[in-house]
Every structure is written in structure tokens, then in C-alpha cells.
Scaffold this motif. Structure first.
Motif, PDB file in Angstrom:
ATOM      1  N   ALA A   3      36.568  44.205  48.793  1.00 40.74           N
ATOM      2  CA  ALA A   3      37.379  43.757  47.344  1.00 40.74           C
ATOM      3  C   ALA A   3      36.614  43.161  46.485  1.00 40.74           C
ATOM      4  O   ALA A   3      35.979  42.287  46.986  1.00 40.74           O
ATOM      5  CB  ALA A   3      38.715  43.286  47.683  1.00 40.74           C
ATOM      6  N   ASN A   4      36.639  43.681  45.177  1.00 41.74           N
ATOM      7  CA  ASN A   4      35.748  42.861  44.317  1.00 41.74           C
ATOM      8  C   ASN A   4      36.739  41.790  43.440  1.00 41.74           C
ATOM      9  O   ASN A   4      36.122  40.808  43.156  1.00 41.74           O
ATOM     10  CB  ASN A   4      35.530  43.891  43.045  1.00 41.74           C
ATOM     11  N   PRO A   8      37.372  33.673  44.173  1.00 42.74           N
ATOM     12  CA  PRO A   8      36.102  33.311  43.484  1.00 42.74           C
ATOM     13  C   PRO A   8      35.495  33.876  42.402  1.00 42.74           C
ATOM     14  O   PRO A   8      35.205  33.488  41.395  1.00 42.74           O
ATOM     15  CB  PRO A   8      34.892  33.339  44.888  1.00 42.74           C
ATOM     16  N   THR A   9      35.702  35.292  42.586  1.00 45.51           N
ATOM     17  CA  THR A   9      35.047  36.220  41.358  1.00 45.51           C
ATOM     18  C   THR A   9      36.203  36.243  40.124  1.00 45.51           C
ATOM     19  O   THR A   9      35.809  36.420  39.139  1.00 45.51           O
ATOM     20  CB  THR A   9      35.038  37.599  41.632  1.00 45.51           C
ATOM     21  N   LEU A  10      37.424  35.832  40.487  1.00 49.64           N
ATOM     22  CA  LEU A  10      38.358  35.955  39.234  1.00 49.64           C
ATOM     23  C   LEU A  10      38.889  34.588  39.032  1.00 49.64           C
ATOM     24  O   LEU A  10      40.123  34.235  38.700  1.00 49.64           O
ATOM     25  CB  LEU A  10      39.575  36.658  39.589  1.00 49.64           C
TER      26      LEU A  10
END
Length: 402
Positions: A3-4, A8-10
Motif C-alpha cells: 500500500a502507498n 509514514p507516507t501520510l
């Protein structure tokens, strides 16, 4: 395929969550000083209190004239007790004060509650320490020094220090002899190792082994505690002057009973002190020990003790056990303020703390609990205690070495 959209990425979407309130690990219990009766009646410049030590001795088995010839009267003394004043201040920045008012959004607790209430508790810590001591304020003695870490002669004394406490040193234990120039604050405490670490030991000139350590500047003006009122060493003949009285004329009646024998078990010495108290016409209902010594005694006595919880049995961890003594049933109290090398036996109703205003109080004589600092955008709160410790019936008190 991974999953993107992960945390951490958001990360920009997520809030940090905070618990409510503050765990107060600084709060300590002080069963002895909290249990001592307090009287807010200390007006005038001093309190004189009288203790009678014997009656008239005009008694004879012979003729009446012989009794008349003895010519004695009852004898007593007048102690002269003065107040000891301890003061403290805490200053709060107005910006921090206002920001904390948005609690829980702005802070874990309101600044006034956290800081002022905590400072009052710290004040009680100081008084709880003083009540067992001799008025000079020694908190520990240096055994050795390694860089900025000091190993204390008595490991348990490490708990007498606090992080941030400014430390001063003297070669003498009277708070006046051999002052070392300079002070340094405590940065670390290791109660298991019996060490404290100072910010910079070299800030205290010539600090050496055997020096005595104090919370600066608490070297004088402290409560005249139990170690002064009932000292382990009997008052010297012709050299004692406690509150204007030479107590050596009858030390047991004017300065309590004592046993300096560390080869005998705690419970044995407590019993012997109770014998002395009873022989002097006194009574006792309390034995106070440091938690270490309390546990040593409880383990040895086992089934021979009664628990205050009732029924003759109780789970481990009860604060108070009961033991029989010649002076009465003693409730054994575990008190961290009590030094590890002392045991105290007394009748709780025969000592008191006499004060001007409440024992520990916030200064508000002008109706204001906080004052504006005239040259800074902050407010100041002042805390004080004005009084002293009294044993109106010294014969009901005793001390023994451990």
C-alpha cells in the motif's frame, strides 16, 4: 503490491495523541510528620514550657524535725522554644501561565496546580526530613568521588537529594564548620548505588571524602527535630544547653531514653527503650523505622506480630504492625524520612508542632496568593512555615541506634 497510503507516507494527516494528567512521581508520603499533632498557636516571641522532674524530698522515717530540715521543694525546668522559619518562592512566566490555561489542549495540567501544589508538597518533603534530624540539615556524607559522581557513606541517603537541588558542603556536621566555597546542583540520583551526580563537582572547592552535604542554604534555622530533642548521645554534664536548659541533670526525663548498641536486634532494642520509658513513668504507642529496617524486623518476627488490618494475619505490604511492649502496644510505622541508623519509640500524643499560621502555608497576608514580579512579566508565589517541634513530655520518647 504494498500500500502507498501508510502512516509514514501520510504523516501530515495524523495528530500526536497525549494522555491526560501528569503522574506525580515527586509526591512522597510522610506518615510521622503528618501524624504529629499541630497547633497554630505560636504567638509572641517564644513559648516557655515547664517540665517537672521531681517532687519535694522532705520525707524521713525519723522525727518531724528531720523532715523539716531537708528543706526541699519540687524541681523542674522551663524550656524556651523559638520559631524556626523556612521560606520558599516559585515564579511563573505569564505566557506559560496563560498557555497552560487552555488545558487539556495546551498542557497536561494547569500550571498553577502543577507547580504551586507541587512546590507545597516539596516543602512538606523538607519538613518531613527535618523532623527526624538535629536542625543542621545534613543530607549525606561523602564516601568517595569519581568525576562528578559522589558515593555516599550511607546508600539510603541518596533519597535525601532531588534533581536540581543545589548542594553545599562543610567539613563539619553542624552547618557552620569548614564551609567549602561554592555549590553545584544535582543532575542524577541512583538510590540503589547510593550515589548522586552533581553538575560540576569542581564548583565546590576542595570537596573531599568525609565532607557533609547540605541542600544549600538549609544549614541553619531548620526544625529542632527528634535528633535534637531526644539525642542518641546523652546530654553532657554541665555542657548541655537545649532551649536554655541543661538536660544532664536528669537526661531520661528531659531528653528521653536511649540505647546505643548496634549488636542487638531492632525489636530487642525497641523493647529495652520501652522498658526505660515505662520505668520513668511514661508510655509509648509508636515505633518508627526506615522501610529497610521495618522489613528486616517484620521478616524476623513473622507470626509473633499482629497486623493492624485485624485478624492476626494480613497480606505483605501493610504499613503498620503491632507489637507488645512494656510501655504499651506499639504500632510500627514504616517511614522513609527516618534514617536507617535510628529507631524511634514515642507516645504520639506527647509531641506536637507549634506554628504561627498553618504548618505549611502560602503567604497571603494582603489577600493575594500570587504577586506580580515588579521587573518581569511573571508572578511569584511564596510558601513558608513558622514554628518548631516540641516534646512537652520528654520521658515518653526514646531512640536507639541500628
Amino acid at each position: 503490491m504494498s500500500a502507498n497510503g501508510t502512516i509514514p507516507t501520510l504523516a501530515y494527516l495524523f495528530k500526536h495523541m497525549y494522555d491526560t494528567g501528569v503522574a506525580d512521581e515527586a509526591l512522597r508520603l510522610h506518615p510521622t510528620i503528618e501524624g504529629i499533632p499541630k497547633m497554630a498557636d505560636f504567638g509572641g516571641d517564644q513559648i516557655n514550657y515547664a517540665v517537672k522532674i521531681n517532687n519535694a524530698q522532705n520525707i524521713t522515717s525519723g522525727a518531724l524535725s528531720k523532715a523539716q530540715a531537708v528543706g526541699t521543694a519540687s524541681k523542674g525546668v522551663q524550656f524556651q522554644m523559638v520559631r524556626k522559619i523556612k521560606r520558599g518562592t516559585i515564579t511563573l512566566d505569564v505566557e506559560a501561565l496563560e498557555a497552560a490555561k487552555l488545558q487539556p489542549e495546551g498542557a497536561f495540567a494547569t500550571l498553577v496546580v502543577n507547580e504551586v501544589d507541587g512546590f507545597v508538597n516539596e516543602f512538606m518533603d523538607r519538613m518531613g526530613f527535618d523532623i527526624f534530624r538535629d536542625g543542621y540539615g545534613v543530607r549525606g556524607q561523602v564516601s568517595s568521588i569519581s568525576t562528578n559522581t559522589i558515593t555516599l557513606v550511607t546508600a539510603d541517603d541518596a533519597r535525601n537529594f532531588k534533581v536540581g537541588m543545589p548542594v553545599a558542603a562543610y567539613t563539619g556536621s553542624d552547618g557552620a564548620t569548614g564551609q567549602r566555597t561554592g555549590t553545584s546542583p544535582v543532575t542524577n540520583i541512583d538510590e540503589d548505588a547510593g550515589t548522586i551526580t552533581l553538575s560540576n563537582v569542581s564548583s565546590i572547592a576542595s570537596l573531599s571524602a568525609n565532607d557533609f552535604l547540605y541542600a544549600d542554604p538549609e544549614t541553619t534555622g531548620n526544625l529542632e527535630g527528634m535528633e535534637m530533642c531526644t539525642p542518641l548521645t546523652a546530654p553532657g554534664v554541665g555542657t548541655d544547653s537545649f532551649r536554655s536548659v541543661d538536660r544532664s541533670q536528669n537526661a531520661s526525663l528531659l531528653a528521653g531514653s536511649r540505647i546505643n548498641d548496634t549488636s542487638t536486634m531492632i525489636e530487642e532494642n525497641a523493647g529495652k527503650i520501652a522498658v526505660k520509658i515505662r520505668q520513668n513513668g511514661g508510655r509509648a504507642d509508636t515505633l518508627v523505622l526506615n522501610p529497610q529496617r521495618y522489613w528486616e524486623m517484620v521478616r524476623r518476627l513473622g507470626a509473633k506480630i499482629m497486623y493492624s488490618g485485624g485478624g492476626g494475619s494480613a497480606d505483605y505490604g501493610f504499613e503498620k504492625v503491632l507489637i507488645n511492649s512494656p510501655a504499651g502496644v506499639l504500632g510500627v510505622v514504616s517511614d522513609p524520612d527516618c534514617p536507617t541508623n535510628r529507631g524511634r519509640v514515642f507516645l504520639n500524643s506527647s509531641h506536637r508542632i507549634r506554628t504561627l499560621k498553618e504548618f505549611v502555608h502560602i503567604a497571603n497576608e494582603d489577600g493575594l496568593y500570587n504577586l506580580r514580579v515588579y521587573n518581569d512579566d511573571s508572578i511569584e508565589t511564596r510558601v513558608r512555615s513558622m514554628g518548631n517541634y516540641q516534646q512537652p513530655e520528654p520521658r515518653n520518647h526514646g531512640v536507639f541506634a541500628i
